[in-house]
Design a protein around this motif. Sequence first.
Motif, PDB file in Angstrom:
ATOM      1  N   MET A 253       0.844  -1.184   0.000  1.00 31.99           N
ATOM      2  CA  MET A 253       0.000   0.000   0.000  1.00 31.99           C
ATOM      3  C   MET A 253       0.886   1.244   0.000  1.00 31.99           C
ATOM      4  O   MET A 253       1.755   1.385   0.856  1.00 31.99           O
ATOM      5  CB  MET A 253      -0.892  -0.002   1.235  1.00 31.99           C
ATOM      6  CG  MET A 253      -1.802   1.210   1.338  1.00 31.99           C
ATOM      7  SD  MET A 253      -3.207   1.142   0.214  1.00 31.99           S
ATOM      8  CE  MET A 253      -4.177  -0.154   0.968  1.00 31.99           C
ATOM      9  N   PRO A 254       0.717   2.159  -0.948  1.00 34.76           N
ATOM     10  CA  PRO A 254       1.563   3.356  -0.939  1.00 34.76           C
ATOM     11  C   PRO A 254       1.244   4.246   0.250  1.00 34.76           C
ATOM     12  O   PRO A 254       0.088   4.332   0.693  1.00 34.76           O
ATOM     13  CB  PRO A 254       1.210   4.041  -2.264  1.00 34.76           C
ATOM     14  CG  PRO A 254      -0.131   3.518  -2.647  1.00 34.76           C
ATOM     15  CD  PRO A 254      -0.207   2.136  -2.098  1.00 34.76           C
ATOM     16  N   PHE A 255       2.269   4.870   0.774  1.00 31.93           N
ATOM     17  CA  PHE A 255       2.100   5.834   1.852  1.00 31.93           C
ATOM     18  C   PHE A 255       1.815   7.197   1.227  1.00 31.93           C
ATOM     19  O   PHE A 255       2.434   7.568   0.226  1.00 31.93           O
ATOM     20  CB  PHE A 255       3.360   5.901   2.713  1.00 31.93           C
ATOM     21  CG  PHE A 255       3.239   6.835   3.882  1.00 31.93           C
ATOM     22  CD1 PHE A 255       2.698   6.386   5.072  1.00 31.93           C
ATOM     23  CD2 PHE A 255       3.649   8.152   3.783  1.00 31.93           C
ATOM     24  CE1 PHE A 255       2.568   7.248   6.152  1.00 31.93           C
ATOM     25  CE2 PHE A 255       3.523   9.022   4.853  1.00 31.93           C
ATOM     26  CZ  PHE A 255       2.983   8.570   6.047  1.00 31.93           C
ATOM     27  N   ARG A 256       0.906   7.929   1.798  1.00 35.62           N
ATOM     28  CA  ARG A 256       0.534   9.233   1.254  1.00 35.62           C
ATOM     29  C   ARG A 256       1.098  10.348   2.126  1.00 35.62           C
ATOM     30  O   ARG A 256       0.953  10.314   3.346  1.00 35.62           O
ATOM     31  CB  ARG A 256      -0.992   9.360   1.183  1.00 35.62           C
ATOM     32  CG  ARG A 256      -1.656   8.280   0.348  1.00 35.62           C
ATOM     33  CD  ARG A 256      -3.158   8.316   0.539  1.00 35.62           C
ATOM     34  NE  ARG A 256      -3.785   7.124  -0.002  1.00 35.62           N
ATOM     35  CZ  ARG A 256      -5.042   6.762   0.264  1.00 35.62           C
ATOM     36  NH1 ARG A 256      -5.783   7.508   1.068  1.00 35.62           N
ATOM     37  NH2 ARG A 256      -5.548   5.666  -0.257  1.00 35.62           N
ATOM     38  N   ALA A 257       1.720  11.300   1.503  1.00 30.06           N
ATOM     39  CA  ALA A 257       2.270  12.451   2.215  1.00 30.06           C
ATOM     40  C   ALA A 257       1.954  13.706   1.410  1.00 30.06           C
ATOM     41  O   ALA A 257       1.655  13.633   0.212  1.00 30.06           O
ATOM     42  CB  ALA A 257       3.784  12.301   2.401  1.00 30.06           C
ATOM     43  N   ALA A 258       2.024  14.852   2.082  1.00 26.04           N
ATOM     44  CA  ALA A 258       1.730  16.113   1.388  1.00 26.04           C
ATOM     45  C   ALA A 258       2.596  17.236   1.935  1.00 26.04           C
ATOM     46  O   ALA A 258       2.097  18.227   2.471  1.00 26.04           O
ATOM     47  CB  ALA A 258       0.252  16.463   1.512  1.00 26.04           C
ATOM     48  N   PRO A 259       3.926  17.129   1.830  1.00 32.48           N
ATOM     49  CA  PRO A 259       4.780  18.232   2.295  1.00 32.48           C
ATOM     50  C   PRO A 259       4.508  19.498   1.504  1.00 32.48           C
ATOM     51  O   PRO A 259       4.350  19.460   0.279  1.00 32.48           O
ATOM     52  CB  PRO A 259       6.200  17.699   2.044  1.00 32.48           C
ATOM     53  CG  PRO A 259       6.035  16.627   1.021  1.00 32.48           C
ATOM     54  CD  PRO A 259       4.693  16.032   1.238  1.00 32.48           C
ATOM     55  N   ASP A 260       4.380  20.611   2.215  1.00 34.43           N
ATOM     56  CA  ASP A 260       4.050  21.908   1.607  1.00 34.43           C
ATOM     57  C   ASP A 260       2.708  21.868   0.883  1.00 34.43           C
ATOM     58  O   ASP A 260       2.450  22.685  -0.005  1.00 34.43           O
ATOM     59  CB  ASP A 260       5.153  22.364   0.643  1.00 34.43           C
ATOM     60  CG  ASP A 260       6.505  22.485   1.337  1.00 34.43           C
ATOM     61  OD1 ASP A 260       6.516  22.857   2.525  1.00 34.43           O
ATOM     62  OD2 ASP A 260       7.525  22.201   0.697  1.00 34.43           O
ATOM     63  N   GLY A 261       1.860  20.926   1.240  1.00 39.81           N
ATOM     64  CA  GLY A 261       0.536  20.839   0.642  1.00 39.81           C
ATOM     65  C   GLY A 261       0.467  20.124  -0.686  1.00 39.81           C
ATOM     66  O   GLY A 261      -0.619  20.005  -1.259  1.00 39.81           O
ATOM     67  N   ASP A 262       1.590  19.616  -1.192  1.00 41.69           N
ATOM     68  CA  ASP A 262       1.611  18.923  -2.483  1.00 41.69           C
ATOM     69  C   ASP A 262       1.618  17.412  -2.268  1.00 41.69           C
ATOM     70  O   ASP A 262       2.573  16.863  -1.713  1.00 41.69           O
ATOM     71  CB  ASP A 262       2.857  19.326  -3.293  1.00 41.69           C
ATOM     72  CG  ASP A 262       2.840  20.797  -3.657  1.00 41.69           C
ATOM     73  OD1 ASP A 262       1.737  21.320  -3.917  1.00 41.69           O
ATOM     74  OD2 ASP A 262       3.911  21.421  -3.681  1.00 41.69           O
ATOM     75  N   PRO A 263       0.577  16.697  -2.713  1.00 43.20           N
ATOM     76  CA  PRO A 263       0.487  15.262  -2.428  1.00 43.20           C
ATOM     77  C   PRO A 263       1.505  14.426  -3.194  1.00 43.20           C
ATOM     78  O   PRO A 263       1.793  14.684  -4.367  1.00 43.20           O
ATOM     79  CB  PRO A 263      -0.953  14.903  -2.829  1.00 43.20           C
ATOM     80  CG  PRO A 263      -1.392  15.994  -3.741  1.00 43.20           C
ATOM     81  CD  PRO A 263      -0.624  17.210  -3.386  1.00 43.20           C
ATOM     82  N   LEU A 264       2.034  13.422  -2.502  1.00 42.29           N
ATOM     83  CA  LEU A 264       2.961  12.458  -3.081  1.00 42.29           C
ATOM     84  C   LEU A 264       2.611  11.080  -2.539  1.00 42.29           C
ATOM     85  O   LEU A 264       1.981  10.947  -1.490  1.00 42.29           O
ATOM     86  CB  LEU A 264       4.407  12.779  -2.687  1.00 42.29           C
ATOM     87  CG  LEU A 264       5.084  13.998  -3.296  1.00 42.29           C
ATOM     88  CD1 LEU A 264       6.397  14.262  -2.567  1.00 42.29           C
ATOM     89  CD2 LEU A 264       5.330  13.786  -4.783  1.00 42.29           C
ATOM     90  N   GLU A 265       3.036  10.043  -3.247  1.00 43.08           N
ATOM     91  CA  GLU A 265       2.934   8.681  -2.757  1.00 43.08           C
ATOM     92  C   GLU A 265       4.339   8.108  -2.619  1.00 43.08           C
ATOM     93  O   GLU A 265       5.201   8.355  -3.465  1.00 43.08           O
ATOM     94  CB  GLU A 265       2.112   7.810  -3.715  1.00 43.08           C
ATOM     95  CG  GLU A 265       0.632   8.133  -3.710  1.00 43.08           C
ATOM     96  CD  GLU A 265      -0.176   7.161  -4.544  1.00 43.08           C
ATOM     97  OE1 GLU A 265       0.416   6.501  -5.425  1.00 43.08           O
ATOM     98  OE2 GLU A 265      -1.394   7.040  -4.308  1.00 43.08           O
ATOM     99  N   ILE A 266       4.536   7.350  -1.552  1.00 41.65           N
ATOM    100  CA  ILE A 266       5.818   6.683  -1.315  1.00 41.65           C
ATOM    101  C   ILE A 266       5.566   5.178  -1.309  1.00 41.65           C
ATOM    102  O   ILE A 266       4.719   4.684  -0.560  1.00 41.65           O
ATOM    103  CB  ILE A 266       6.437   7.110   0.026  1.00 41.65           C
ATOM    104  CG1 ILE A 266       6.614   8.621   0.096  1.00 41.65           C
ATOM    105  CG2 ILE A 266       7.768   6.397   0.231  1.00 41.65           C
ATOM    106  CD1 ILE A 266       7.616   9.191  -0.875  1.00 41.65           C
ATOM    107  N   VAL A 267       6.305   4.465  -2.145  1.00 42.33           N
ATOM    108  CA  VAL A 267       6.179   3.012  -2.235  1.00 42.33           C
ATOM    109  C   VAL A 267       7.472   2.390  -1.729  1.00 42.33           C
ATOM    110  O   VAL A 267       8.567   2.788  -2.143  1.00 42.33           O
ATOM    111  CB  VAL A 267       5.888   2.570  -3.683  1.00 42.33           C
ATOM    112  CG1 VAL A 267       5.815   1.057  -3.763  1.00 42.33           C
ATOM    113  CG2 VAL A 267       4.585   3.186  -4.178  1.00 42.33           C
ATOM    114  N   SER A 268       7.354   1.410  -0.839  1.00 36.32           N
ATOM    115  CA  SER A 268       8.525   0.718  -0.291  1.00 36.32           C
ATOM    116  C   SER A 268       8.596  -0.691  -0.853  1.00 36.32           C
ATOM    117  O   SER A 268       7.575  -1.359  -1.033  1.00 36.32           O
ATOM    118  CB  SER A 268       8.425   0.634   1.239  1.00 36.32           C
ATOM    119  OG  SER A 268       8.296   1.914   1.803  1.00 36.32           O
ATOM    120  N   ASP A 269       9.803  -1.136  -1.148  1.00 31.84           N
ATOM    121  CA  ASP A 269      10.028  -2.524  -1.537  1.00 31.84           C
ATOM    122  C   ASP A 269      11.430  -2.926  -1.092  1.00 31.84           C
ATOM    123  O   ASP A 269      12.087  -2.190  -0.350  1.00 31.84           O
ATOM    124  CB  ASP A 269       9.827  -2.724  -3.044  1.00 31.84           C
ATOM    125  CG  ASP A 269      10.727  -1.828  -3.895  1.00 31.84           C
ATOM    126  OD1 ASP A 269      11.841  -1.479  -3.422  1.00 31.84           O
ATOM    127  OD2 ASP A 269      10.335  -1.470  -5.019  1.00 31.84           O
TER     128      ASP A 269
END
Length: 368
Positions: free
Chosen positions: A19-35
Amino acid sequence: MFDSHLATKPQAETPPRPMPFRAAPDGDPLEIVSDARGLTARDLQGSACGWWSLEHTAQGVVLDWAGACAEEPKERETLAAIEAIFADQPHLQALHLAHALARLPGLARSGLISRRPDIPPRITQEAFFQQPRLWLGDARPPYPVRHVFTEGRRHPLRPDTPSGTVYRRYLPWLGRTLSLRVLEVERDLDRFHRWMNDPAVAHFWQEEGDLAQHRIRLERTLETPGIVPLIGCFDDAPFGYFETYWAREDRIAPHCDAGDFDRGWHVLIGEPEFRGRPHVAAWLPSISHYLFLDDCRTQRLVIEPRADNARMIGNLAKCGYALLKEFDFPHKRAMLGVQLRERFFNELGWIPQPPHPGSVPRPDPRFT
């Protein structure tokens, strides 16, 4: 004609994708995928914008830059990756940074990076979760101190009421994003009216009434300096109402020796399906986190639930609030609860603790 043995042959199971992790530094959404290779940041269109490797060494966990479209790591994407690591390893006290990441100027300016000659530069979780830009989006600088009087009480002049979403955090144990947005009368009046007339809410708030009464009540709240009414949402679906205030100007001030930047809050959970333990373990630490981030000078949070509200008082205690005393208001007997900034960040107060279903296991000694 098809082969019968093919129909009964067991199919190899496809391992679930992380499941991707969702973050929004400075209000801009990003997804982080770990493997197994590390972490990848990607934008909402699915385009990769950064890669990092994660190495477990004798000195601790080290994050290193592995490459991207740009030649150098970007600060925003790196902050999102660090948040994802702390979410995945919630009892990791500190994350070491390889030199390419340690050179990012914004990390040093914000006080995030601590340096010692015998170990690589590192970021502690305690310092990281005090960075407003990760969760507030459009974080406001501290308001200049200028004292004024309100009804005979001397206090700093407060900033104007903000608008829109003021806090947003992804909660991996729920797979949902919790957000707080400023109440809008036309948008939220019907919902607020329904919540206030719910018997479970009315028992403690005692503010039943018709739509016109509740409209006046909300309009007055929004016009009162220093009070910010918020709607709490899970994945943008409203679930409750939070009324935040500066304690110095509030009726609680004489009972807690309120300082200039102490904050307080009230809450009602309007939607019954969000009244269980997994959700209170999300919203209660999150409202505390938001109020501490909103002004770095806030050292204490106070709350005064009814003394007979055993469930709320128990939840406050589980989330780090000290229960100091019972006292009397004209309309109720209350319990004074206090949360200290130092305790909240030193003890990682945003992580659910047992017996909440969202609580995490004991620390893994490899990552401490």
